[in-house]
Design a protein around this motif. Structure first.
Motif, PDB file in Angstrom:
ATOM      1  N   ILE A 140     -58.295   2.889  -4.321  1.00  0.00           N
ATOM      2  CA  ILE A 140     -58.270   2.823  -2.852  1.00  0.00           C
ATOM      3  C   ILE A 140     -59.464   2.031  -2.338  1.00  0.00           C
ATOM      4  O   ILE A 140     -59.321   1.151  -1.458  1.00  0.00           O
ATOM      5  CB  ILE A 140     -58.271   4.248  -2.259  1.00  0.00           C
ATOM      6  CG1 ILE A 140     -56.946   4.946  -2.570  1.00  0.00           C
ATOM      7  CG2 ILE A 140     -58.501   4.213  -0.751  1.00  0.00           C
ATOM      8  CD1 ILE A 140     -56.909   6.402  -2.140  1.00  0.00           C
ATOM      9  N   ILE A 141     -60.644   2.300  -2.861  1.00  0.00           N
ATOM     10  CA  ILE A 141     -61.852   1.604  -2.400  1.00  0.00           C
ATOM     11  C   ILE A 141     -61.760   0.114  -2.696  1.00  0.00           C
ATOM     12  O   ILE A 141     -62.043  -0.719  -1.833  1.00  0.00           O
ATOM     13  CB  ILE A 141     -63.101   2.225  -3.062  1.00  0.00           C
ATOM     14  CG1 ILE A 141     -63.300   3.664  -2.567  1.00  0.00           C
ATOM     15  CG2 ILE A 141     -64.338   1.388  -2.761  1.00  0.00           C
ATOM     16  CD1 ILE A 141     -64.385   4.422  -3.301  1.00  0.00           C
ATOM     17  N   VAL A 142     -61.350  -0.233  -3.915  1.00  0.00           N
ATOM     18  CA  VAL A 142     -61.278  -1.647  -4.302  1.00  0.00           C
ATOM     19  C   VAL A 142     -60.227  -2.375  -3.467  1.00  0.00           C
ATOM     20  O   VAL A 142     -60.481  -3.459  -2.923  1.00  0.00           O
ATOM     21  CB  VAL A 142     -60.975  -1.786  -5.804  1.00  0.00           C
ATOM     22  CG1 VAL A 142     -60.677  -3.238  -6.158  1.00  0.00           C
ATOM     23  CG2 VAL A 142     -62.143  -1.269  -6.629  1.00  0.00           C
ATOM     24  N   VAL A 160     -54.956   1.105   4.754  1.00  0.00           N
ATOM     25  CA  VAL A 160     -55.297   2.427   4.230  1.00  0.00           C
ATOM     26  C   VAL A 160     -54.048   3.156   3.743  1.00  0.00           C
ATOM     27  O   VAL A 160     -54.023   3.714   2.634  1.00  0.00           O
ATOM     28  CB  VAL A 160     -56.023   3.263   5.303  1.00  0.00           C
ATOM     29  CG1 VAL A 160     -56.374   4.641   4.770  1.00  0.00           C
ATOM     30  CG2 VAL A 160     -57.268   2.541   5.785  1.00  0.00           C
ATOM     31  N   THR A 161     -52.986   3.163   4.553  1.00  0.00           N
ATOM     32  CA  THR A 161     -51.779   3.910   4.184  1.00  0.00           C
ATOM     33  C   THR A 161     -51.131   3.345   2.925  1.00  0.00           C
ATOM     34  O   THR A 161     -50.707   4.108   2.043  1.00  0.00           O
ATOM     35  CB  THR A 161     -50.766   3.900   5.335  1.00  0.00           C
ATOM     36  OG1 THR A 161     -50.477   2.542   5.702  1.00  0.00           O
ATOM     37  CG2 THR A 161     -51.297   4.648   6.531  1.00  0.00           C
ATOM     38  N   ASN A 162     -51.054   2.021   2.806  1.00  0.00           N
ATOM     39  CA  ASN A 162     -50.423   1.439   1.621  1.00  0.00           C
ATOM     40  C   ASN A 162     -51.257   1.686   0.362  1.00  0.00           C
ATOM     41  O   ASN A 162     -50.707   1.936  -0.716  1.00  0.00           O
ATOM     42  CB  ASN A 162     -50.201  -0.059   1.821  1.00  0.00           C
ATOM     43  CG  ASN A 162     -49.016  -0.351   2.721  1.00  0.00           C
ATOM     44  OD1 ASN A 162     -47.903   0.040   2.428  1.00  0.00           O
ATOM     45  ND2 ASN A 162     -49.260  -1.026   3.831  1.00  0.00           N
ATOM     46  N   ALA A 163     -52.569   1.629   0.511  1.00  0.00           N
ATOM     47  CA  ALA A 163     -53.422   1.930  -0.647  1.00  0.00           C
ATOM     48  C   ALA A 163     -53.239   3.384  -1.074  1.00  0.00           C
ATOM     49  O   ALA A 163     -53.167   3.690  -2.272  1.00  0.00           O
ATOM     50  CB  ALA A 163     -54.882   1.651  -0.301  1.00  0.00           C
ATOM     51  N   MET A 164     -53.141   4.294  -0.111  1.00  0.00           N
ATOM     52  CA  MET A 164     -52.976   5.708  -0.434  1.00  0.00           C
ATOM     53  C   MET A 164     -51.582   6.009  -0.973  1.00  0.00           C
ATOM     54  O   MET A 164     -51.409   6.902  -1.809  1.00  0.00           O
ATOM     55  CB  MET A 164     -53.281   6.556   0.800  1.00  0.00           C
ATOM     56  CG  MET A 164     -54.730   6.491   1.238  1.00  0.00           C
ATOM     57  SD  MET A 164     -55.094   7.529   2.659  1.00  0.00           S
ATOM     58  CE  MET A 164     -54.888   9.163   1.958  1.00  0.00           C
TER      59      MET A 164
END
Length: 909
Positions: free
Chosen positions: A837-839, A736-740
C-alpha cells in the motif's frame, strides 16, 4: 410541504383579508408601477399588452406584424374563467400580473397577448426586446460581443484527417465565424462589428437578456418590501410557465427567413440515435442552449473520449485474465479431486451449516482467476495515472473553450438575492462594510439554528443509510443459514446445481439486488428531503443554494452507493475469528466469511449489479417518462390534430425544465466516475460499461432536451463548477481504495508471499519458486472436537473418520504450543500488504504530481490567443478613440481660430 409553498399559502390567506374595493386596487397598482426605462415619473399609469389573434402561421417566431421577434413567452390562466379559486384570490393574482406586465412595458419590453387555440382558459404573452433595450442591458450584463473577425491563423492538427471522419458535415452545420470580442458599451457602438441589427444579438443572447429583466422587475410592494421576479410568480401560480421558444420543429426544417432551424439540425446531427458515432457540434449546442449546457456536453464528451483508452486497457486486462485462467495453479488445485477433493472445509455458520468440500468452489475460483490476476495490479496503477491525465487534460480543454466561447474574463453580473430569501427579510442589521442598515431573514442565532438543523438532518439520513447497510449484512447472515440448509447438502457437491449455486453465490446475488432496490428508494426520498433542508436553510443567492444542495446530495449519494461496496471490500471476512472462537454480530449472528478465493468476486458482482441497474434505471427515467408524459398530453388534446397550433403553444405542451437544470445529470456522471475509479481494481470492465453507457447518455440527453423539453434559458458558465474539486477528491481517494482492494480484498499479496518466500526453503519444500501447494499452505487446520456446543454442526453421513476441517486463515494447527494463533505466514503477509500500500500510493502520487506539473492548465497556444485578443481589443477600443479625439480636437481648434477677432489675426499685405 416545502417552506416555499407555505409562504405562498400564508400570502394568499393574508391577501384574502385585505379590502377589495376599487380605491385600494388603484392605490396598490399605482404604488407597484416602477418608473423605469422609457417612462417618466409623471407618466405612471397601468400599461397593458397588445392583443392579437393567432395569424394561422404555426411556425412563426414573430409578433403578428412579422417584424418583432418573440424573445420569451409567458403563460397564464385567465382568472375570470378559473372557478376553482375564490374571486378575491383571482382578483389579487390578476392585479399582480397586470402590475408586473405594466412594469415590463415600463422597462422597454413589448408585449403581445394571444389566446390559446386548444384551451380557452390559457393566454400567451409574447415578449419582445427592442434594440435599445438589448443594448442597455447588454452593457449592464457585461455581455461580450464581436469587434472584428478573428485574424489568427489556426494550425490543423496532425490527426485532423482522422477526426474529419467523425465530424458533422460542414455543409450541413457551417462552422461559426470567429470574432475578437469585448464587453459591450453603448458609447462605443461604432467599434462593434454590426452588419445587421436584427442578427447582432443572436436568439440565445436575446432570451438571456429578457430573462434577466423578467427576474428583476417588481410586481408588488408590501410593508416597504419589494416583491419581484418571474420565479416567484411561477411558484405562486400567477404564471403557469415562462420559456424561450424553440426556433422550429425538431423533425422538420423551415423555409422561413431569419430562421435557421437550428433545433432541426441539432436533432438530425446530434440527438438522433444514428449519429452516435459523430463528434458533437459543440459550437451549435453552445449557440442554441448557452454556455452552461455547452460546457456540460463538452465535459461529458471529453470524459467519454478518455474512457476509450481506459476501456481498451481494462478489456485487455480482462482478456489476459480470461486467457490465463486455465494456467491458474491455485484454481487447478481447488478443482483437482486429489487436492481440493480431499479438503473438507469447516462450516461457515453455526449448527445449520455443514461441512463442505473445497471442490464446490471450483467454478467461482475459475471466475476469480479472471479478475484477480497480475493484470489487475497493472490496471489499478494505470487508472491512478489515467484519472490524473483526465483531470489535467480537461483543464486544458476547458481553457480552450473559455477562449472560444468568450468566458475567459467572464464578469458575472452581481448576483441578486433569491426572492424566497428576500420575502423573509424582517430583521434589520448593520452591514459591517457599508455601515448601512439592511434587512436579513434571521438573526445570527437563527442562522446557527438553521445550520445545526441542516447538518443534523443530513447526518440522520447518512445514519439511516448505515442502518440499511447493517440490515443488508443481517440479511446476508440470516439468509446464508437458509441457503446452507436448503441447498443440496451432499459433502462432495456432486449435484450439478451446487457447482454454480453455492450458498455464498446465492446470498451475494440476492443481497446485491436488494441493496440496489434500497439504494434507489432512498435516492427518491432523499432528493426531496435535501431540497426541503436547503429551502429551510434559506441560502441568499442561487449559487449558494446550488452549492449547498450539491454537497448534501453528493455526500448522501456517496454513502448510499458506495457503502455496500466498502463493506464487501474492507470489512467482510476480515474479522471472523476461527471456527473454535467465531466473532458474532449483535451477539447473535456469526460474522460473514469470504469464499476461499476471497471477497473480490463478490465485490465484482456488487459493482456489476449496481452500475448496470443504475444505468438502466436512469435511462428509463430520462427517456421513457418524458416521452410518456408528452404522449399522454398529445392524446388528451384530441383537438390538436384538427387545428393549427402556434409555435408557442406547441412548446408549452413540452416538459418543463427543472429548477436545478443539469444538477442531476452531473450527479449521475460523477457517481459513475466514482465507480470507474474507486473500485476498478476489482472490476476492470467498469470503464467499458461506463463508455457504452456514456455513448448512449450523450444522445439520450441530447434527444431529451431537443425533442421532449422546452428550450432552456441560455446561461453563461466558465467551468463545471463545484464538480471539479469533487472529482479531484475522488481521484485522490481512488488511489487509496484500489491499493487496499489489491492488498486486503484480493489474494494477490498472499500468493506473492508464498511464491517468493514460502514455496522454497526454509519455509517450503520445493526446490524452485512455484505456486504448487499454495491452497494447502493457506488453509489452516481445525480439530472438530474443539467446536463449542452452540456452534457444533450436525455431522453428515460420509464424513467417515474425519477429525479435522480446514478454514481460510494463517494459524498454527491443533497440538502446536501456539495452536490457533497467527503463524509466521500471517505476519509476512501483513507486512507485505502494508508495504505494498505504501509503495503503490507513493509511486502513483509521485507520478500524479509530475504529470500535474508537466501539463499546464492552459496551453501556450491558448495563452497566445488570449494575449492577442487583449492587444487588439485595447487597440480597437482605446487607441481608435484617441485618434478620433485628436481629430475632433483639431477641428475644434480650427473653429476657434476662424472665429477669433480679426485684430488678433496676422495681416498679409
Amino acid at each position: 410541504m416545502t417552506a416555499e409553498n407555505q409562504d405562498v399559502l400564508l400570502e394568499v390567506e393574508e391577501e384574502e383579508e385585505e379590502e377589495e374595493d376599487g380605491e385600494v386596487v388603484l392605490e396598490e397598482l399605482a404604488q407597484t408601477i416602477v418608473p423605469s426605462y422609457g417612462t417618466a415619473p409623471d407618466q405612471q399609469k397601468l400599461h397593458t399588452s397588445e392583443w392579437a389573434e393567432f395569424d394561422q402561421k404555426p411556425d412563426s417566431l414573430f409578433f403578428n406584424d412579422g417584424q418583432r421577434r418573440i424573445d420569451f413567452v409567458l403563460v397564464y390562466e385567465d382568472e375570470s374563467k378559473n372557478e376553482n379559486r375564490k374571486k378575491s384570490v383571482n382578483k389579487k393574482q390578476m392585479r399582480k400580473r397586470q402590475a408586473y406586465e405594466s412594469n415590463l412595458i415600463s422597462n422597454g419590453l413589448q408585449l403581445e397577448a394571444t389566446r390559446s387555440v386548444l384551451d380557452e382558459k390559457l393566454n400567451f404573452v409574447k415578449v419582445h426586446a427592442p434594440w435599445e433595450v438589448l443594448c442597455t442591458y447588454a452593457e449592464v450584463m457585461h455581455i461580450k460581443l464581436p469587434l472584428q473577425p478573428n485574424d489568427l491563423k489556426t494550425r490543423d492538427s496532425a490527426f485532423n484527417w482522422f477526426s474529419r471522419l467523425f465530424r458533422v458535415d460542414e455543409n450541413i452545420i457551417k462552422p461559426e465565424q470567429e470574432f475578437f470580442t469585448a464587453p459591450f458599451e453603448k458609447a462605443r457602438l461604432s467599434d462593434f462589428y454590426i452588419q445587421d441589427k436584427d442578427i447582432f444579438f443572436n436568439p440565445a443572447t436575446r432570451s438571456r437578456i429578457v430573462h434577466f429583466i423578467l427576474s428583476r422587475v417588481e410586481y408588488a410592494v408590501r410593508d416597504n418590501v419589494k416583491k419581484f421576479g418571474i420565479n416567484k410568480l411561477l411558484d405562486s401560480g400567477i404564471y403557469k410557465a415562462a420559456f424561450p421558444l424553440h426556433d422550429s420543429r425538431f423533425n422538420r426544417q423551415l423555409d422561413v427567413p431569419n430562421c435557421p432551424s437550428e433545433r432541426y439540425l441539432l436533432y438530425k446531427e446530434w440527438a438522433h440515435p444514428l449519429s452516435f458515432y459523430k463528434l458533437q457540434p459543440l459550437d451549435l449546442v453552445r449557440k442554441y442552449y448557452g454556455e452552461k449546457i455547452g460546457i456540460y456536453f463538452a465535459w461529458l464528451g471529453f470524459y467519454t473520449q478518455m474512457l476509450i483508452v481506459a476501456a481498451i486497457v481494462g478489456l485487455a486486462c480482462f482478456l489476459y485474465g480470461y486467457i490465463t485462467k486455465d494456467n491458474c495453479t491455485w484454481s487447478q488445485e481447488v478443482c483437482d479431486p486429489n487436492i481440493g477433493g480431499n479438503i473438507i472445509m469447516c462450516p461457515q455458520c453455526d449448527q445449520e451449516c455443514t461441512y463442505w468440500n473445497l471442490t464446490i468452489t471450483c467454478e467461482s475460483s475459475k471466475k476469480l482467476c479472471i479478475f484477480d490476476s497480475f493484470g489487475t495490479l497493472v490496471f489499478a496503477v494505470f487508472m491512478g495515472i489515467w484519472v490524473t491525465l483526465f483531470l489535467e487534460f480537461w483543464k486544458r480543454r476547458q481553457a480552450e473553450l473559455e477562449y472560444e466561447w468568450d468566458t475567459v474574463e467572464f464578469l458575472e453580473q452581481e448576483e441578486h438575492i433569491r426572492p424566497e430569501y428576500e420575502a423573509r427579510c424582517t430583521h434589520v442589521v448593520t452591514n459591517e462594510i457599508t455601515q448601512q442598515e439592511e434587512h436579513v431573514p434571521y438573526t445570527a442565532f437563527g442562522k446557527c439554528v438553521r445550520m445545526t438543523f441542516g447538518i443534523s438532518a443530513v447526518l440522520f439520513w447518512i445514519l439511516l443509510i448505515v442502518a440499511s447497510v447493517i440490515g443488508i449484512i443481517v440479511y446476508r447472515l440470516s439468509v446464508f443459514l437458509v441457503f446452507s440448509a436448503k441447498l443440496p447438502r451432499h459433502i462432495n457437491g456432486t449435484e450439478a446445481i451446487q457447482k454454480y449455486l453455492t450458498p455464498q453465490a446465492a446470498t451475494s446475488v440476492t443481497a446485491s439486488i436488494i441493496s440496489f432496490i434500497i439504494i434507489m428508494i432512498l435516492n427518491i426520498i432523499y432528493e426531496k428531503v435535501a431540497i426541503m433542508i436547503t429551502d429551510f436553510e434559506l441560502p441568499r443567492t442561487q449559487t449558494d443554494y446550488e452549492n449547498s444542495l450539491t454537497m448534501k446530495m453528493f455526500l448522501f449519494q456517496f454513502v448510499n452507493y458506495y457503502s455496500s461496496c466498502f463493506y464487501i471490500a474492507f470489512f467482510k471476512g476480515k474479522f471472523v475469528g476461527f471456527p473454535g472462537d467465531p466473532v458474532y454480530w449483535l451477539g447473535k449472528y456469526r460474522n460473514e466469511e469470504c469464499d476461499p478465493g476471497g471477497c473480490l468476486l463478490e465485490l465484482t458482482t456488487q459493482l456489476t449489479i449496481i452500475m448496470g441497474g443504475k444505468a438502466i434505471w436512469n435511462n428509463i427515467q430520462e427517456v421513457l417518462l418524458p416521452w410518456v408524459k408528452n404522449l399522454i398530453g398529445r392524446c388528451c388534446s384530441a383537438a390538436r390534430s384538427e387545428k393549427t397550433i402556434p409555435r408557442w403553444e406547441q412548446d408549452y405542451h413540452l416538459q418543463p425544465v427543472g429548477k436545478l437544470g443539469l444538477f442531476y445529470e452531473y450527479l449521475e456522471m460523477v457517481i459513475q466516475f466514482g465507480f470507474v475509479t474507486l473500485f476498478v481494481a476489482s472490476f476492470p470492465l467498469a470503464p467499458l460499461l461506463a463508455l457504452v453507457n456514456n455513448l448512449l447518455e450523450i444522445r439520450v440527453d441530447a434527444w431529451k432536451i431537443t425533442t421532449q423539453f422546452r428550450r432552456m434559458v441560455p446561461q453563461k458558465a466558465q467551468d463545471i463548477g463545484a464538480w471539479q474539486p469533487i472529482m479531484q477528491g475522488i481521484a485522490i481517494l481512488a488511489v487509496v481504495t484500489n491499493a487496499m482492494i489489491i492488498a486486503f480484498t484480493s489474494d494477490m499479496i498472499p500468493r506473492l508471499v508464498y511464491y517468493w518466500s514460502f514455496s522454497v526453503p526454509p519455509y517450503g519444500d520445493h526446490s524452485s519458486y512455484t505456486m504448487k501447494g499454495y491452497i494447502n499452505n493457506t488453509l489452516s487446520v481445525f480439530n472438530i472436537l474443539d467446536f463449542k456446543n452452540e456452534s457444533k454442526p450436525v455431522p453428515l453421513p460420509g464424513l467417515g473418520n474425519q477429525t479435522t476441517c480446514r478454514y481460510r486463515d494463517f494459524r498454527y494447527p491443533p497440538g502446536h504450543q501456539h495452536q490457533y494463533e497467527h503463524n509466521i505466514y500471517y505476519w509476512h503477509v501483513i507486512a507485505a500488504k502494508l508495504s505494498f500500500i505504501i509503495v503503490m500510493e507513493h509511486v502513483i502520487y509521485c507520478v500524479k504530481f509530475i504529470v500535474s506539473y508537466v501539463i499546464p492548465d492552459v496551453s501556450q497556444k491558448t495563452k497566445s490567443k488570449i494575449k492577442r485578443e487583449k492587444y487588439l481589443t485595447q487597440t480597437l477600443l482605446h487607441e481608435n478613440h484617441l485618434k478620433v479625439m485628436k481629430k475632433n480636437m483639431g477641428k475644434i481648434a480650427d473653429r476657434i481660430w476662424k472665429g477669433a477677432d480679426g485684430t488678433f489675426r496676422p495681416k498679409f499685405d
